[in-house]
Design an enzyme around this catalytic site. Sequence first.
Site, PDB file in Angstrom:
ATOM      1  N   ARG A 163      13.936  -0.527  -5.609  1.00 20.96           N
ATOM      2  CA  ARG A 163      12.516  -0.178  -5.490  1.00 20.96           C
ATOM      3  C   ARG A 163      12.306   0.332  -4.070  1.00 20.96           C
ATOM      4  O   ARG A 163      12.434  -0.443  -3.121  1.00 20.96           O
ATOM      5  CB  ARG A 163      11.690  -1.442  -5.772  1.00 20.96           C
ATOM      6  N   LYS A 187      11.099  -3.354   4.561  1.00 19.50           N
ATOM      7  CA  LYS A 187      10.625  -4.720   4.801  1.00 19.50           C
ATOM      8  C   LYS A 187      10.921  -5.177   6.230  1.00 19.50           C
ATOM      9  O   LYS A 187      11.733  -4.607   6.942  1.00 19.50           O
ATOM     10  CB  LYS A 187      11.174  -5.668   3.738  1.00 19.50           C
TER      11      LYS A 187
HETATM   12  N1  HH2 Z   1       7.983  -5.973  -2.985  1.00 24.95           N
HETATM   13  C1  HH2 Z   1       6.694  -5.648  -2.786  1.00 24.95           C
HETATM   14  C2  HH2 Z   1       5.841  -5.498  -3.874  1.00 24.95           C
HETATM   15  N2  HH2 Z   1       6.272  -5.640  -5.138  1.00 24.95           N
HETATM   16  N3  HH2 Z   1       8.035  -6.076  -6.650  1.00 24.95           N
HETATM   17  C3  HH2 Z   1       9.306  -6.386  -6.878  1.00 24.95           C
HETATM   18  N4  HH2 Z   1       9.758  -6.515  -8.143  1.00 24.95           N
HETATM   19  N5  HH2 Z   1      10.194  -6.572  -5.850  1.00 24.95           N
HETATM   20  C4  HH2 Z   1       9.822  -6.457  -4.551  1.00 24.95           C
HETATM   21  O1  HH2 Z   1      10.672  -6.671  -3.656  1.00 24.95           O
HETATM   22  C5  HH2 Z   1       8.449  -6.126  -4.264  1.00 24.95           C
HETATM   23  C6  HH2 Z   1       7.571  -5.947  -5.364  1.00 24.95           C
HETATM   24  C7  HH2 Z   1       6.178  -5.458  -1.395  1.00 24.95           C
HETATM   25  O2  HH2 Z   1       6.287  -4.135  -0.985  1.00 24.95           O
HETATM   26  P1  HH2 Z   1       5.138  -2.984  -1.103  1.00 24.95           P
HETATM   27  O3  HH2 Z   1       4.736  -2.752  -2.515  1.00 24.95           O
HETATM   28  O4  HH2 Z   1       5.643  -1.782  -0.406  1.00 24.95           O
HETATM   29  O5  HH2 Z   1       3.924  -3.522  -0.260  1.00 24.95           O
HETATM   30  P2  HH2 Z   1       2.579  -4.255  -0.656  1.00 24.95           P
HETATM   31  O6  HH2 Z   1       2.906  -5.468  -1.443  1.00 24.95           O
HETATM   32  O7  HH2 Z   1       1.949  -4.572   0.695  1.00 24.95           O
HETATM   33  O8  HH2 Z   1       1.749  -3.313  -1.475  1.00 24.95           O
END
Ligand code: HH2
Length: 263
Positions: A240, A204
Amino acid sequence: MGILNLTPDSFSDGGLYEGAAALVQARRMIAQGADLLDLGGESTRPGADPVPAEVEIARVTPVIAALAQDGTAPISVDTMKPAVARAAMAAGATLWNDVTALRYAPDSADVAAELGCQVVLMHMQGEPRTMQAAPRYEDVVGEVCGFLLGRAEAALAAGVARDRIWLDPGIGFGKTLDHNLTLLAHLEKVCALGFPVLLGASRKRFIAALHPAADAPAARAPGSIAAALAGAAAGVAAVRVHDVGETAQALDVWSAIEGARRP
Ligand code: HH2
């Protein structure tokens, strides 16, 4: 929990995993030590555009079905839409990871209860498109804990079983650098709410704010691991992450050292 974004626009791995490449990456994460996989078909990065449910379903269900057939790790679906959660559970997922904590649709909590799946309730201030504009808190830890407890109560009232509820402080979702750091420094207060906690700090933006050389998301694994270890020390149940092998190694060494503290 290994992350697999089946999206063209995710902030760190958008567009990398489509078709067969998605399955290869999922199986690689399991081989590297993931106990759980989180599949998403819609980006929640700041400023992301929403995606229709049919598009999300078409992105995630074939991969979920193939992984469920493998039977090697439980599968989570990262979605705010009850229709997508329903399709994902029918394809073999067992956990609904909802960044809106069952607030997106009026029937979200009822659908979670009906599906009988595990649910991650995450804290977010605002909504993905605008959440980083001007996040404000008087007491970020107290407000996040109060919100999460309220959402757990709403899920319980709708009939979700207590042992199926997870909480997540939502690092980066409507939070400044200071808010993220304060939450990371007080994760034991989130853990003390009495539910398993999931921590998502991987790659992040706050990491680049602390270490500008890590401007590219893929360069943020070391900072992500530092956050994961802070989570482990505070008692979170799962992290995660994108970089599964590196994180698993760090956690194995950390827990061996912790084990050696006890006679
Ligand atoms: N962060 C993201 C997405 N989903 N779910 C939970 N429970 N906690 C988190 O911190 C979280 C999440 C954002 O990261 P990422 O999936 O890598 O990116 P994107 O939302 O751009 O697909």
